[in-house]
Motif scaffolding. Structure first.
Motif, PDB file in Angstrom:
ATOM      1  N   LEU A  77       0.745   8.598  10.114  1.00 30.96           N
ATOM      2  CA  LEU A  77       2.381   8.649  10.787  1.00 30.96           C
ATOM      3  C   LEU A  77       2.226   9.752  11.849  1.00 30.96           C
ATOM      4  O   LEU A  77       2.066  10.778  11.357  1.00 30.96           O
ATOM      5  N   PRO A  78       2.453   9.307  12.988  1.00 30.26           N
ATOM      6  CA  PRO A  78       2.469  10.329  14.069  1.00 30.26           C
ATOM      7  C   PRO A  78       3.672  11.404  13.506  1.00 30.26           C
ATOM      8  O   PRO A  78       4.689  11.246  13.015  1.00 30.26           O
ATOM      9  N   ALA A  79       3.522  12.601  14.047  1.00 30.39           N
ATOM     10  CA  ALA A  79       4.559  13.780  13.928  1.00 30.39           C
ATOM     11  C   ALA A  79       6.027  13.313  14.100  1.00 30.39           C
ATOM     12  O   ALA A  79       6.730  13.430  13.468  1.00 30.39           O
ATOM     13  N   ASP A  80       6.302  12.659  15.428  1.00 29.44           N
ATOM     14  CA  ASP A  80       7.722  12.388  15.820  1.00 29.44           C
ATOM     15  C   ASP A  80       8.148  11.545  14.729  1.00 29.44           C
ATOM     16  O   ASP A  80       9.443  11.501  14.576  1.00 29.44           O
ATOM     17  N   ARG A  81       7.525  10.448  14.310  1.00 28.00           N
ATOM     18  CA  ARG A  81       7.764   9.439  13.300  1.00 28.00           C
ATOM     19  C   ARG A  81       8.203   9.875  12.048  1.00 28.00           C
ATOM     20  O   ARG A  81       9.229   9.551  11.438  1.00 28.00           O
ATOM     21  N   PHE A  82       7.222  11.101  11.728  1.00 30.37           N
ATOM     22  CA  PHE A  82       7.589  11.658  10.350  1.00 30.37           C
ATOM     23  C   PHE A  82       8.964  12.229  10.205  1.00 30.37           C
ATOM     24  O   PHE A  82       9.617  12.133   9.437  1.00 30.37           O
ATOM     25  N   THR A  83       9.141  13.166  11.272  1.00 28.76           N
ATOM     26  CA  THR A  83      10.241  13.839  11.492  1.00 28.76           C
ATOM     27  C   THR A  83      11.429  13.064  11.594  1.00 28.76           C
ATOM     28  O   THR A  83      12.568  13.280  11.108  1.00 28.76           O
ATOM     29  N   ALA A  84      11.340  11.848  12.331  1.00 28.68           N
ATOM     30  CA  ALA A  84      12.538  10.837  12.465  1.00 28.68           C
ATOM     31  C   ALA A  84      12.772  10.449  11.199  1.00 28.68           C
ATOM     32  O   ALA A  84      13.997  10.153  10.639  1.00 28.68           O
ATOM     33  N   PRO A 101       0.838  -1.261   0.151  1.00 27.68           N
ATOM     34  CA  PRO A 101       0.144  -0.049  -0.053  1.00 27.68           C
ATOM     35  C   PRO A 101       0.900   1.251   0.106  1.00 27.68           C
ATOM     36  O   PRO A 101       0.328   2.242  -0.535  1.00 27.68           O
ATOM     37  N   LEU A 102       1.707   1.465   0.605  1.00 22.58           N
ATOM     38  CA  LEU A 102       2.703   2.430   0.739  1.00 22.58           C
ATOM     39  C   LEU A 102       3.535   2.908  -0.456  1.00 22.58           C
ATOM     40  O   LEU A 102       4.003   3.814  -0.618  1.00 22.58           O
ATOM     41  N   ALA A 103       3.683   1.829  -1.308  1.00 22.74           N
ATOM     42  CA  ALA A 103       4.249   1.841  -2.709  1.00 22.74           C
ATOM     43  C   ALA A 103       3.569   3.021  -3.350  1.00 22.74           C
ATOM     44  O   ALA A 103       4.035   3.529  -4.552  1.00 22.74           O
ATOM     45  N   ALA A 104       2.064   3.437  -3.085  1.00 17.81           N
ATOM     46  CA  ALA A 104       1.472   4.309  -3.790  1.00 17.81           C
ATOM     47  C   ALA A 104       1.901   5.887  -3.538  1.00 17.81           C
ATOM     48  O   ALA A 104       1.588   6.753  -4.419  1.00 17.81           O
ATOM     49  N   ILE A 105       2.721   5.994  -2.712  1.00 20.73           N
ATOM     50  CA  ILE A 105       3.295   7.398  -2.246  1.00 20.73           C
ATOM     51  C   ILE A 105       4.865   7.369  -3.104  1.00 20.73           C
ATOM     52  O   ILE A 105       5.739   6.608  -2.907  1.00 20.73           O
ATOM     53  N   PRO A 106       4.775   8.431  -3.948  1.00 23.52           N
ATOM     54  CA  PRO A 106       5.960   8.284  -4.984  1.00 23.52           C
ATOM     55  C   PRO A 106       7.365   8.329  -4.252  1.00 23.52           C
ATOM     56  O   PRO A 106       8.208   7.688  -4.704  1.00 23.52           O
ATOM     57  N   CYS A 107       7.432   9.145  -3.301  1.00 28.01           N
ATOM     58  CA  CYS A 107       8.670   9.202  -2.595  1.00 28.01           C
ATOM     59  C   CYS A 107       9.158   7.772  -1.846  1.00 28.01           C
ATOM     60  O   CYS A 107      10.492   7.668  -1.455  1.00 28.01           O
ATOM     61  N   LEU A 108       8.346   7.122  -1.576  1.00 30.06           N
ATOM     62  CA  LEU A 108       8.474   5.793  -0.928  1.00 30.06           C
ATOM     63  C   LEU A 108       8.554   4.740  -1.902  1.00 30.06           C
ATOM     64  O   LEU A 108       8.872   3.614  -1.844  1.00 30.06           O
ATOM     65  N   GLY A 109       7.960   4.554  -3.183  1.00 34.07           N
ATOM     66  CA  GLY A 109       7.718   3.693  -4.084  1.00 34.07           C
ATOM     67  C   GLY A 109       8.949   2.772  -4.265  1.00 34.07           C
ATOM     68  O   GLY A 109       8.502   1.806  -4.810  1.00 34.07           O
ATOM     69  N   SER A 110      10.248   3.242  -4.326  1.00 33.53           N
ATOM     70  CA  SER A 110      11.314   2.762  -4.786  1.00 33.53           C
ATOM     71  C   SER A 110      11.633   1.484  -3.762  1.00 33.53           C
ATOM     72  O   SER A 110      12.698   0.848  -4.011  1.00 33.53           O
ATOM     73  N   ARG A 111      11.377   1.973  -2.433  1.00 37.11           N
ATOM     74  CA  ARG A 111      11.779   0.979  -1.344  1.00 37.11           C
ATOM     75  C   ARG A 111      11.081  -0.502  -1.481  1.00 37.11           C
ATOM     76  O   ARG A 111      10.015  -0.943  -1.931  1.00 37.11           O
ATOM     77  N   ALA A 127      17.024  11.482   1.144  1.00 37.39           N
ATOM     78  CA  ALA A 127      16.590  11.525  -0.210  1.00 37.39           C
ATOM     79  C   ALA A 127      15.031  11.640  -0.079  1.00 37.39           C
ATOM     80  O   ALA A 127      14.348  12.570  -1.009  1.00 37.39           O
ATOM     81  N   ILE A 128      14.220  11.130   0.899  1.00 40.28           N
ATOM     82  CA  ILE A 128      12.856  11.418   0.889  1.00 40.28           C
ATOM     83  C   ILE A 128      12.564  12.658   1.534  1.00 40.28           C
ATOM     84  O   ILE A 128      11.635  13.345   0.866  1.00 40.28           O
ATOM     85  N   ALA A 129      13.373  13.344   2.487  1.00 40.12           N
ATOM     86  CA  ALA A 129      13.054  14.662   2.904  1.00 40.12           C
ATOM     87  C   ALA A 129      13.271  15.604   1.585  1.00 40.12           C
ATOM     88  O   ALA A 129      12.474  16.393   1.392  1.00 40.12           O
ATOM     89  N   LEU A 130      14.109  15.508   0.481  1.00 40.46           N
ATOM     90  CA  LEU A 130      14.404  16.147  -0.692  1.00 40.46           C
ATOM     91  C   LEU A 130      13.216  15.845  -1.608  1.00 40.46           C
ATOM     92  O   LEU A 130      12.842  17.286  -2.249  1.00 40.46           O
ATOM     93  N   ALA A 131      12.743  14.934  -1.707  1.00 37.44           N
ATOM     94  CA  ALA A 131      11.612  14.466  -2.615  1.00 37.44           C
ATOM     95  C   ALA A 131      10.405  15.158  -2.195  1.00 37.44           C
ATOM     96  O   ALA A 131       9.808  15.950  -2.785  1.00 37.44           O
ATOM     97  N   LEU A 132      10.156  15.443  -0.764  1.00 36.68           N
ATOM     98  CA  LEU A 132       9.086  15.861  -0.121  1.00 36.68           C
ATOM     99  C   LEU A 132       9.113  17.461  -0.278  1.00 36.68           C
ATOM    100  O   LEU A 132       8.146  18.276  -0.567  1.00 36.68           O
ATOM    101  N   LEU A 133      10.279  17.786  -0.051  1.00 35.40           N
ATOM    102  CA  LEU A 133      10.623  19.478  -0.285  1.00 35.40           C
ATOM    103  C   LEU A 133      10.257  19.768  -1.566  1.00 35.40           C
ATOM    104  O   LEU A 133       9.696  20.799  -1.908  1.00 35.40           O
ATOM    105  N   GLN A 134      10.628  18.990  -2.610  1.00 38.07           N
ATOM    106  CA  GLN A 134      10.403  19.339  -4.019  1.00 38.07           C
ATOM    107  C   GLN A 134       8.918  19.357  -4.418  1.00 38.07           C
ATOM    108  O   GLN A 134       8.395  20.239  -5.128  1.00 38.07           O
ATOM    109  N   ASP A 135       8.181  18.350  -3.846  1.00 42.93           N
ATOM    110  CA  ASP A 135       6.821  18.349  -4.075  1.00 42.93           C
ATOM    111  C   ASP A 135       6.168  19.541  -3.594  1.00 42.93           C
ATOM    112  O   ASP A 135       5.347  20.094  -4.146  1.00 42.93           O
ATOM    113  N   LEU A 136       6.495  19.856  -2.372  1.00 42.56           N
ATOM    114  CA  LEU A 136       6.051  20.993  -1.443  1.00 42.56           C
ATOM    115  C   LEU A 136       6.109  22.419  -2.269  1.00 42.56           C
ATOM    116  O   LEU A 136       5.298  23.338  -2.461  1.00 42.56           O
ATOM    117  N   ALA A 137       7.487  22.483  -2.789  1.00 43.77           N
ATOM    118  CA  ALA A 137       7.626  23.807  -3.663  1.00 43.77           C
ATOM    119  C   ALA A 137       6.806  23.610  -4.766  1.00 43.77           C
ATOM    120  O   ALA A 137       6.326  24.892  -5.188  1.00 43.77           O
TER     121      ALA A 137
END
Length: 252
Positions: free
Chosen positions: A127-134, A27-37, A141-151
């Motif tokens: 996902l709880p906020a503390d788990r997300f920031t961790a 199911p989590l493969a539907a999230i682009p920044c996670l799909g390659s894992r 790489a995931i942080a950068l992908a999310l930052l690019q999506d946000l931009a």
């Protein structure tokens, strides 16, 4: 081989379906920044949060509903509404499969400010906020992908005020809520609707669509004007609701 998420795993809040660890797509493969894992990495991440399924018109429990968390939309569409401004307008945008909501509050360490209403049958990983920031700290790489999506969102997305699409829709909804309300014996000066009709019924009464009704109710709750008391609705600030119904909401 991808590194496992460097998160301290709490007791899983939701047991994953059997299909998750089998041959079917995770199911989590539907999230682009996670799909390659790989599936093992995604299983480890899934254990940090919980999965939820919402029907059309349901208000999401989690991000924006008293919990600082991040919602990953796996399927369907969530309408994200920001609190009503002093004119009674609700700003909203839709987040489809692959998108996130609640992440800005989580990153800023702020109390939730949004409401999320499912537009169709919608699956969400919360996902709880503390788990997300961790996760972001351990996975650049995931942080950068999310930052690019946000931009991209900030550049291309224009939030729409609900009133612009519906004209006097908000006025009609709030006026009907007032007509259904009775004095609340448990709160001096307050009002209560003992049984709030379903979104579909309210929409038919007001001449609106279900999405508009759901967003309007969510805005009342987020503004502090009302609170859900299933199966009803308690009006905490009748004066403000009357102002909304008249089209001239009070200013601070």
């Amino acid at each position: 081989m991808p590194v496992q998420p460097s998160l301290n795993a709490p007791t899983p809040l939701h047991a994953l379906p059997q299909a998750v660890s089998g041959a079917a797509p995770h199911p989590l493969a539907a999230i682009p920044c996670l799909g390659s894992r790989d599936a093992a990495w995604l299983d480890a991440l899934a254990a940090q949060g919980r999965f939820a399924r919402y029907g059309a018109g349901d208000i999401a429990r989690g991000p924006g509903a008293g919990e600082t968390a991040v919602g990953f939309v796996l399927a369907g569409v969530m309408r994200i509404s920001l609190p009503a401004d002093r004119h009674g307008d609700v700003t909203f945008f839709d987040t489809a499969a692959g998108g996130l909501f609640g992440h800005l509050d989580a990153l800023a360490g702020l109390a939730p400010t949004l409401s999320a209403v499912a537009q169709t049958g919608t699956d969400v990983f919360i996902l709880p906020a503390d788990r997300f920031t961790a996760l972001l700290q351990s996975e650049p790489a995931i942080a950068l992908a999310l930052l690019q999506d946000l931009a991209t969102d900030l550049v291309t997305r224009t939030p729409r005020p609900l009133a612009a699409d519906t004209g006097q829709a908000g006025t009609a909804l709030y006026a009907d809520l007032l007509r259904m309300a009775e004095p609340d014996t448990a709160s001096e000066g307050g009002l209560i609707i003992s049984r709030l009709p379903r979104h579909r019924e309210l929409a038919a009464m007001c001449g609106l669509d279900e999405q508009t009704v759901a967003a309007g109710l969510a805005a009342l709750v987020k503004s502090g004007c009302a609170e859900r008391q299933y199966p009803g609705l308690r009006i905490l600030d009748p004066a403000y609701l009357r102002a909304l119904a008249s089209g001239t909401p009070a200013t601070d």
